[in-house]
Design an enzyme around this catalytic site. Structure first.
Site, PDB file in Angstrom:
ATOM      1  N   CYS A  86       0.787  -1.241   0.000  1.00  0.00           N
ATOM      2  CA  CYS A  86       0.000   0.000   0.000  1.00  0.00           C
ATOM      3  C   CYS A  86       0.816   1.287   0.000  1.00  0.00           C
ATOM      4  CB  CYS A  86      -0.924   0.031   1.216  1.00  0.00           C
ATOM      5  SG  CYS A  86      -1.711  -1.541   1.604  1.00  0.00           S
ATOM      6  N   CYS A  89       1.710   3.649  -2.989  1.00  0.00           N
ATOM      7  CA  CYS A  89       0.695   4.517  -3.588  1.00  0.00           C
ATOM      8  C   CYS A  89       0.098   5.502  -2.582  1.00  0.00           C
ATOM      9  CB  CYS A  89      -0.410   3.668  -4.187  1.00  0.00           C
ATOM     10  SG  CYS A  89      -1.111   4.388  -5.665  1.00  0.00           S
ATOM     11  N   HIS A  90      -0.122   5.069  -1.360  1.00  0.00           N
ATOM     12  CA  HIS A  90      -0.766   5.929  -0.375  1.00  0.00           C
ATOM     13  C   HIS A  90       0.231   6.672   0.510  1.00  0.00           C
ATOM     14  CE1 HIS A  90      -4.797   4.517  -1.318  1.00  0.00           C
ATOM     15  NE2 HIS A  90      -4.310   3.294  -1.359  1.00  0.00           N
ATOM     16  N   MET A 127      -7.897   0.655  -7.489  1.00  0.00           N
ATOM     17  CA  MET A 127      -7.591  -0.066  -6.258  1.00  0.00           C
ATOM     18  C   MET A 127      -7.742  -1.570  -6.488  1.00  0.00           C
ATOM     19  SD  MET A 127      -7.170  -0.063  -2.853  1.00  0.00           S
ATOM     20  CE  MET A 127      -7.647  -1.043  -1.436  1.00  0.00           C
ATOM     21  N   HIS A 366       8.326  10.018 -12.906  1.00  0.00           N
ATOM     22  CA  HIS A 366       8.906   8.685 -12.722  1.00  0.00           C
ATOM     23  C   HIS A 366      10.217   8.578 -13.504  1.00  0.00           C
ATOM     24  CE1 HIS A 366       8.537   4.673 -11.122  1.00  0.00           C
ATOM     25  NE2 HIS A 366       8.713   4.142 -12.316  1.00  0.00           N
ATOM     26  N   HIS A 408       5.602   4.560 -19.321  1.00  0.00           N
ATOM     27  CA  HIS A 408       6.744   4.030 -18.566  1.00  0.00           C
ATOM     28  C   HIS A 408       7.877   3.783 -19.560  1.00  0.00           C
ATOM     29  CE1 HIS A 408       9.346   1.518 -16.127  1.00  0.00           C
ATOM     30  NE2 HIS A 408       8.656   1.914 -15.062  1.00  0.00           N
TER      31      HIS A 408
END
Length: 582
Positions: A86, A89-90, A127, A366, A408
């Site tokens: 998690c 991302c969070h 999610m 990124h 990407h």
């Protein structure tokens, strides 16, 4: 727990419970086939950075009344799951990154049942359905719902004192050779990440033999070469850097350091007159970068990246350093800060009086690379489906370009398009497209910094695209595609006839390996541009390999197999990496 936590998406999927429950039995459910398909994790959601080295670090635990009690074992298990699944991302502090914030102000209002069901089913917004997919047991789902009602534990900071305490010089500079002490063709060596064994393999490009396997940090993300090509720098996800001297009788780690607790990027100075002088590394945790001596890794300066976001101009407590490249036009490092969307031009001409030019780009930066001239840097803001272009000579933003879903590029791919002139290409995690961006503002001004053509590849889940100045091929991998056949093969286009479409090369099948998914990842050319190497990446307990393909004929040339090749992923040819050839 990769991305958006939205009441709208949840309401469409299941009933919401808002009352906080301190202990509740998990209700077994049998969702329909249609519901499962709706919440199925797509390729783009499979590639979010787990912070799986942080659970082992000390972190302060906050114990409160009025929330479900967790014993030490449960807390440790929940913390491990959060960082692995998690936090990428969070956020470490649950303040939100590419995913929504999961602070206790949010989670306690939503309540245990809501959180439990959301972790179970996921959402169409991205999610993952951790419960119904089988990636988490019902006990783990319930545990995570309880964990999110607690204040997040705070990992420790890592300042100059802590960084310096990890610094080791194994071979002092005056004890190192003054010229190469081996007969290796150093320019044609490959540094190959052995992800799950915490090592890199140095492989000779001509003989295809392993020269040396060196212990490094865990899951080396990249290898970078000094401007001279003498020193190889590796950085593990545990933020450990190894400085490897390729001039010694056999490649040897001569210095090491740990610049934080979680990291992805390292680079060295390449500006003329500053070759090999400095190194820099950026961390995910703590959010900062460290400037070091290029020959010893002695830490000189630690700089935080905490600050305001480029869009809403709100403070972000943990903006991670995603990627770093070295400018060829100024004595600067180009530092890409993920969550704030800022590109920092860090001038190392005067380290004591550090000058940093901050360029507002787009959030969630990124990977990226230079155009063919080395002047313009193109970097993916992948969660915003955007590529940002920066002029490293003038230190200014040129343009933000919309591409496909979750670009990407790795470093991208430069070639001359038969119709549009020089272009830079990126593939995508979230869809099957390949975007070709014009990069020649002088001879092709109307086409510069626009998507001049979109190709259709095999599918989503691509991580790397590759070509070479001497090649007429454009190679695109799809290792994260959920279909095994696509994950174990690559698409290749003829640059002179792009409209013809792609040919599928079954690299996994070519390897002779019959077990596992055989994910094929990251093509890398040899020094001469006559061969392209692909990793066949299996699980740690399965056979992996490197497949070498003749670039002209697209036929199998060699398969490198060795019990020591444990989960090979990234490959970095010395000549191409030091010269930014891609």
């Amino acid at each position: 727990m990769r991305r958006a936590l939205t009441a709208v998406a949840m309401a469409a999927a299941f009933a919401v419970g808002h009352a906080m429950v301190t202990d509740s039995a998990f209700a077994e459910t049998k969702p329909s086939k249609e519901a499962l398909e709706k919440h199925k994790t797509k390729p783009g959601e499979r590639y979010e950075p787990s912070l799986d080295v942080l659970p082992g670090e000390g972190s302060e635990r906050v114990v409160e009344e009025g929330v479900p009690a967790l014993d030490d074992k449960q807390f440790a298990r929940a913390k491990q799951i959060y960082f692995e699944r998690c936090a990428g991302c969070h956020g470490v502090l649950r303040k939100g990154a590419t995913g929504k914030a999961l602070t206790t102000k949010v989670t306690r209002e939503l309540g245990f049942e809501y959180l439990r069901d959301f972790v179970t089913y996921g959402s169409p917004a991205g999610m993952p359905n951790w419960g119904t997919s089988g990636d988490m047991t019902t006990d783990d789902v319930s545990l995570m719902a309880k964990y999110l009602l607690h204040e997040p534990p705070m990992p420790p900071e890592f300042g100059l004192k802590e960084v310096k305490a990890t610094w080791k010089v194994h071979v002092p500079v005056d004890k190192r050779p003054t010229k190469p002490q081996n007969k290796l063709d150093i320019d044609n060596l490959f540094s190959v990440t052995l992800r799950d064994s915490g090592e890199v393999a140095i492989i000779d490009g001509a003989s295809k033999k392993i020269v040396k396997i060196l212990k490094t940090g865990y899951a080396v993300h990249i290898s970078r070469l000094s401007a001279s090509g003498r020193y190889l720098f590796t950085i593990g996800r545990d933020a450990k850097i190894n400085l490897i001297d390729l001039w010694m009788k056999e490649p040897t780690t001569v210095a090491e350091i740990k610049v934080g607790m979680e990291a992805r990027s390292v680079e060295t100075s390449k500006m003329k007159g500053w070759e090999d002088k400095y190194a820099i590394a950026g961390s995910y945790w703590p959010p900062q970068y460290v400037i070091m001596d290029g020959a010893t890794l002695e830490p000189i300066k630690v700089v935080s990246t905490r600050g305001m976001t480029v869009d809403t101009q709100e403070f972000h407590p943990e903006p991670r350093v995603a990627s770093i490249v070295a400018s060829h036009y100024n004595p600067e490092f180009v530092v890409n800060v993920k969550e704030t969307g800022k590109i920092l031009m860090v001038n190392y001409a005067d380290i004591k009086n550090l000058k940093v030019t901050s360029i507002d780009a787009e959030r969630f930066l990124h990977d990226g690379g230079f155009d063919s001239t080395g002047r313009y840097f193109l970097v993916a803001a992948n969660a915003r489906d955007t590529v940002a272009v920066v002029d490293t000579k003038e230190d200014k933003l040129v343009k933000l370009i919309k591409t496909g879903v979750k670009p990407h590029p790795g470093r991208g791919a430069n070639f001359v398009h038969p119709k549009h002139g020089p272009v830079w290409a990126t593939s995508h995690l979230g869809d099957e497209t390949i975007a070709l961006i014009g990069t020649d503002p002088e001879k092709h001004p109307k086409k510069a910094w626009t998507v001049v053509q979109t190709l259709e590849g095999q599918g989503g889940g691509s991580l790397f695209i590759k070509t070479h100045p001497k090649s007429k091929n454009l190679w695109v991998d799809t290792p994260l595609n959920p279909e095994a056949e696509l994950a174990s093969s690559v698409a290749v286009f003829n640059i002179d006839d792009l409209d013809k479409g792609y040919e599928v090369i079954p690299v996994g099948e070519m390897s002779g390996i019959t077990e596992g998914v055989r994910r094929v990842v990251q093509g890398e050319y040899n020094k001469d541009g006559t061969e392209i190497w692909f990793s066949v990446w299996n699980a740690k307990d399965q056979e992996s390999a490197i497949v070498v393909i003749d670039d002209k004929t697209r036929k199998l040339k060699a398969v490198i197999k060795d019990k020591r090749l444990v989960t090979p992923t990234g490959k970095f040819n010395v000549y191409n990496t030091k010269n930014d050839v891609y």
